[in-house]
Design a protein around this motif. Structure first.
Motif, PDB file in Angstrom:
ATOM      1  N   ALA A  36       0.815  -1.220   0.000  1.00  0.00           N
ATOM      2  CA  ALA A  36       0.000   0.000   0.000  1.00  0.00           C
ATOM      3  C   ALA A  36       0.844   1.263   0.000  1.00  0.00           C
ATOM      4  O   ALA A  36       0.299   2.355   0.200  1.00  0.00           O
ATOM      5  CB  ALA A  36      -0.921  -0.005   1.216  1.00  0.00           C
ATOM      6  N   ALA A  37       2.151   1.148  -0.231  1.00  0.00           N
ATOM      7  CA  ALA A  37       3.037   2.310  -0.096  1.00  0.00           C
ATOM      8  C   ALA A  37       2.687   3.431  -1.071  1.00  0.00           C
ATOM      9  O   ALA A  37       2.701   4.614  -0.705  1.00  0.00           O
ATOM     10  CB  ALA A  37       4.494   1.870  -0.305  1.00  0.00           C
ATOM     11  N   VAL A  38       2.367   3.091  -2.314  1.00  0.00           N
ATOM     12  CA  VAL A  38       2.033   4.123  -3.306  1.00  0.00           C
ATOM     13  C   VAL A  38       0.753   4.848  -2.897  1.00  0.00           C
ATOM     14  O   VAL A  38       0.670   6.084  -2.943  1.00  0.00           O
ATOM     15  CB  VAL A  38       1.896   3.504  -4.703  1.00  0.00           C
ATOM     16  N   ALA A  39      -0.263   4.087  -2.491  1.00  0.00           N
ATOM     17  CA  ALA A  39      -1.509   4.708  -2.044  1.00  0.00           C
ATOM     18  C   ALA A  39      -1.284   5.559  -0.800  1.00  0.00           C
ATOM     19  O   ALA A  39      -1.927   6.601  -0.627  1.00  0.00           O
ATOM     20  CB  ALA A  39      -2.563   3.635  -1.774  1.00  0.00           C
ATOM     21  N   MET A  40      -0.369   5.131   0.071  1.00  0.00           N
ATOM     22  CA  MET A  40      -0.036   5.930   1.255  1.00  0.00           C
ATOM     23  C   MET A  40       0.539   7.279   0.851  1.00  0.00           C
ATOM     24  O   MET A  40       0.172   8.332   1.401  1.00  0.00           O
ATOM     25  CB  MET A  40       0.974   5.177   2.120  1.00  0.00           C
ATOM     26  N   ASP A  41       1.461   7.268  -0.104  1.00  0.00           N
ATOM     27  CA  ASP A  41       2.066   8.522  -0.558  1.00  0.00           C
ATOM     28  C   ASP A  41       1.019   9.448  -1.162  1.00  0.00           C
ATOM     29  O   ASP A  41       1.035  10.660  -0.924  1.00  0.00           O
ATOM     30  CB  ASP A  41       3.175   8.230  -1.578  1.00  0.00           C
ATOM     31  N   VAL A  42       0.120   8.893  -1.973  1.00  0.00           N
ATOM     32  CA  VAL A  42      -0.927   9.719  -2.591  1.00  0.00           C
ATOM     33  C   VAL A  42      -1.836  10.312  -1.520  1.00  0.00           C
ATOM     34  O   VAL A  42      -2.176  11.504  -1.557  1.00  0.00           O
ATOM     35  CB  VAL A  42      -1.737   8.878  -3.601  1.00  0.00           C
ATOM     36  N   HIS A  43      -2.236   9.500  -0.556  1.00  0.00           N
ATOM     37  CA  HIS A  43      -3.129   9.976   0.503  1.00  0.00           C
ATOM     38  C   HIS A  43      -2.455  11.054   1.345  1.00  0.00           C
ATOM     39  O   HIS A  43      -3.065  12.085   1.674  1.00  0.00           O
ATOM     40  CB  HIS A  43      -3.548   8.791   1.370  1.00  0.00           C
ATOM     41  N   ASN A  44      -1.188  10.838   1.699  1.00  0.00           N
ATOM     42  CA  ASN A  44      -0.469  11.839   2.495  1.00  0.00           C
ATOM     43  C   ASN A  44      -0.252  13.124   1.711  1.00  0.00           C
ATOM     44  O   ASN A  44      -0.351  14.231   2.264  1.00  0.00           O
ATOM     45  CB  ASN A  44       0.871  11.273   2.959  1.00  0.00           C
ATOM     46  N   THR A  97      -9.485  11.889  -5.191  1.00  0.00           N
ATOM     47  CA  THR A  97      -8.212  11.172  -5.240  1.00  0.00           C
ATOM     48  C   THR A  97      -7.837  10.629  -3.871  1.00  0.00           C
ATOM     49  O   THR A  97      -7.364   9.495  -3.732  1.00  0.00           O
ATOM     50  CB  THR A  97      -7.105  12.111  -5.747  1.00  0.00           C
ATOM     51  N   LYS A  98      -8.084  11.429  -2.847  1.00  0.00           N
ATOM     52  CA  LYS A  98      -7.773  11.003  -1.487  1.00  0.00           C
ATOM     53  C   LYS A  98      -8.639   9.828  -1.065  1.00  0.00           C
ATOM     54  O   LYS A  98      -8.152   8.876  -0.436  1.00  0.00           O
ATOM     55  CB  LYS A  98      -7.971  12.187  -0.536  1.00  0.00           C
ATOM     56  N   GLU A  99      -9.915   9.850  -1.407  1.00  0.00           N
ATOM     57  CA  GLU A  99     -10.803   8.742  -1.060  1.00  0.00           C
ATOM     58  C   GLU A  99     -10.436   7.468  -1.811  1.00  0.00           C
ATOM     59  O   GLU A  99     -10.504   6.363  -1.258  1.00  0.00           O
ATOM     60  CB  GLU A  99     -12.248   9.136  -1.347  1.00  0.00           C
ATOM     61  N   ALA A 100     -10.037   7.609  -3.074  1.00  0.00           N
ATOM     62  CA  ALA A 100      -9.612   6.432  -3.839  1.00  0.00           C
ATOM     63  C   ALA A 100      -8.351   5.825  -3.225  1.00  0.00           C
ATOM     64  O   ALA A 100      -8.221   4.598  -3.136  1.00  0.00           O
ATOM     65  CB  ALA A 100      -9.369   6.813  -5.296  1.00  0.00           C
ATOM     66  N   ALA A 101      -7.414   6.670  -2.793  1.00  0.00           N
ATOM     67  CA  ALA A 101      -6.203   6.165  -2.148  1.00  0.00           C
ATOM     68  C   ALA A 101      -6.537   5.470  -0.836  1.00  0.00           C
ATOM     69  O   ALA A 101      -5.947   4.440  -0.496  1.00  0.00           O
ATOM     70  CB  ALA A 101      -5.223   7.312  -1.910  1.00  0.00           C
ATOM     71  N   ALA A 102      -7.502   6.010  -0.082  1.00  0.00           N
ATOM     72  CA  ALA A 102      -7.905   5.375   1.176  1.00  0.00           C
ATOM     73  C   ALA A 102      -8.501   3.995   0.922  1.00  0.00           C
ATOM     74  O   ALA A 102      -8.252   3.047   1.688  1.00  0.00           O
ATOM     75  CB  ALA A 102      -8.906   6.272   1.902  1.00  0.00           C
ATOM     76  N   ARG A 103      -9.275   3.840  -0.134  1.00  0.00           N
ATOM     77  CA  ARG A 103      -9.841   2.527  -0.460  1.00  0.00           C
ATOM     78  C   ARG A 103      -8.752   1.542  -0.852  1.00  0.00           C
ATOM     79  O   ARG A 103      -8.835   0.360  -0.530  1.00  0.00           O
ATOM     80  CB  ARG A 103     -10.885   2.663  -1.563  1.00  0.00           C
ATOM     81  N   GLU A 104      -7.723   2.003  -1.544  1.00  0.00           N
ATOM     82  CA  GLU A 104      -6.619   1.108  -1.911  1.00  0.00           C
ATOM     83  C   GLU A 104      -5.843   0.661  -0.673  1.00  0.00           C
ATOM     84  O   GLU A 104      -5.413  -0.501  -0.585  1.00  0.00           O
ATOM     85  CB  GLU A 104      -5.685   1.825  -2.888  1.00  0.00           C
TER      86      GLU A 104
END
Length: 416
Positions: free
Chosen positions: A198-206, A286-293
């Protein structure tokens, strides 16, 4: 991408020479090559834990939800003959060390496995029954594996503050350390954690969170442009004018506390706001999509994390049941089975090794499933009682004793 250098000093003809500007010949190439390239955080265990657990609410809640749910599962201890209400293994897990109970130890164990893909349990001392006196969970980021000539681990080094302690694994069945790891297709010794997936999604969310914070600091609107329209013949501002303008903007017109403050422009300055708004960028989606990932990587239904836009499950009850059935129970069964196998090596009596497993009959979220299963099995007339107990995960019922053994048992009961 170039830096101008002013040639100072000299006299005579040098005084009339305009300032010399030097720039790197590859400056434009470097600038264009780096433009638009994504910048990702480090993938080491410490950086991922800091960014994905300590600094991300979705990752934090996902790890806590799984670890606490798995640690709270009721456990059963049984062998091939019976299920035990009292056993040395049960006593050891109930109070593994003076500072932790069973729930605290298992929560730390599951947390390390989810964050790093590896979990280590240390056995401290040996009691009279052959079992360890204490159990301790060690930090995975401090542990390093030492492989032997055949590729199997022969020792583990635990480093703290410049000092190392080596656990020798060539001590027979009573290994001082239990290493539990997740599946990793490209590593023979270390596991792959959900945090790495989930590292990529973490970066996007942060990054989206930092963007939202920056918008709040700038009155929740994108910055505009200040256009200088000076007198004829003066196409740019002097250095003093530019520095004073920047200082005034940062002091009086930046930050949430300065939101809405009118701006006074003088000396040929004109303000032109930018033409886009934060909604055009759709950072919230975008943030919500990253949270789902992130939730998907950990196996937690987004509905349980409060992430909007998720309609996979019809209601909260179905999501809760799927969470236990697909994530919590498989993880707990794997960890407890490996713990039981490791502790069986300490049994010096040679007795039948006990098995430790979560008891799904005592999980409220699975009550409806277990009730339906019990009903189907109990109504199956073609199955014997022993086969029904086996299907339900119960040990076989002790056979009744006959003859002299039964008479002696009855006499003992009467005398008691």
């Amino acid at each position: 991408m170039g830096f101008g250098f002013l040639k100072r000093g000299g006299s005579g003809a040098d005084a009339g020479i305009p300032p010399e500007r030097k720039a790197s010949a590859t400056g434009r190439v470097v600038a264009w090559q780096g433009g638009g390239r994504a910048v990702w955080s480090s993938r080491d265990v410490v950086s991922l834990t800091r960014a994905g657990f300590s600094g991300n609410p979705v990752g934090f809640r996902a790890v806590k939800l799984i670890a606490e749910a798995a640690a709270a599962l009721p456990l059963v201890c049984q062998d091939s003959a019976c299920r035990y209400e009292q056993h040395p293994v049960i006593d050891l897990l109930a109070r593994p060390n003076p500072a932790q109970g069973r729930a605290e130890l298992l929560e730390a164990l599951y947390g390390q496995l989810l964050l790093t893909g590896n979990a280590y349990v240390e056995a401290a001392g040996l009691g009279g029954d052959g079992l360890p006196v204490e159990l301790h969970v060690l930090r995975s980021d401090r542990m390093s594996l030492i492989p032997g000539t055949d590729g199997w681990p022969v020792a583990y080094d635990y480093a703290v503050g410049g000092r190392k302690h080596r656990f020798d694994m060539r001590t027979g069945a009573t290994a001082p350390l239990c290493h539990i790891r997740s599946f990793h297709p490209q590593d023979d010794h270390y596991g792959l954690s959900p945090m790495q997936a989930a590292a990529v999604a973490m970066d996007v969310h942060n990054a989206a969170s930092r963007w939202s914070k920056a918008l709040l600091d700038n009155a929740a609107r994108p910055s505009g442009a200040i256009i200088y329209k000076g007198p004829e013949g003066q196409g740019s501002m002097s250095s003093d004018q530019y520095d004073r303008l920047i200082s005034e903007m940062e002091r009086s017109h930046s930050g949430a506390h300065n939101a809405g403050r009118p701006m006074l422009l003088e000396g040929g300055l004109d303000w032109r706001p930018m033409g886009f708004s934060p909604s055009d960028m759709e950072f919230q989606k975008t943030k919500e999509a990253a949270a789902r990932e992130i939730a998907t990587a950990f196996g937690v239904p987004p509905m349980l994390l409060g992430v909007p836009g998720e309609a996979t499950y019809a209601n909260y009850q179905e999501a809760h049941r799927a969470f236990y059935r697909l994530t919590v129970l498989p993880l707990a069964q794997k960890v407890t089975a490996q713990l039981a196998h490791w502790l069986a090596g300490f049994d010096v009596t040679g007795a039948d090794a006990v098995r430790i497993a979560p008891d799904p009959d005592q999980v409220p979220a699975l009550a409806a499933e277990r009730e339906a299963q019990w009903r189907r099995v109990s109504e199956a007339e073609f199955l014997s009682d022993s086969e029904k107990r086996q299907l339900l995960g119960l040990p076989p019922r002790p056979e009744p004793r006959h003859g002299a053994d039964a008479d002696s048992d009855e006499a003992e009961e009467n005398s008691a």
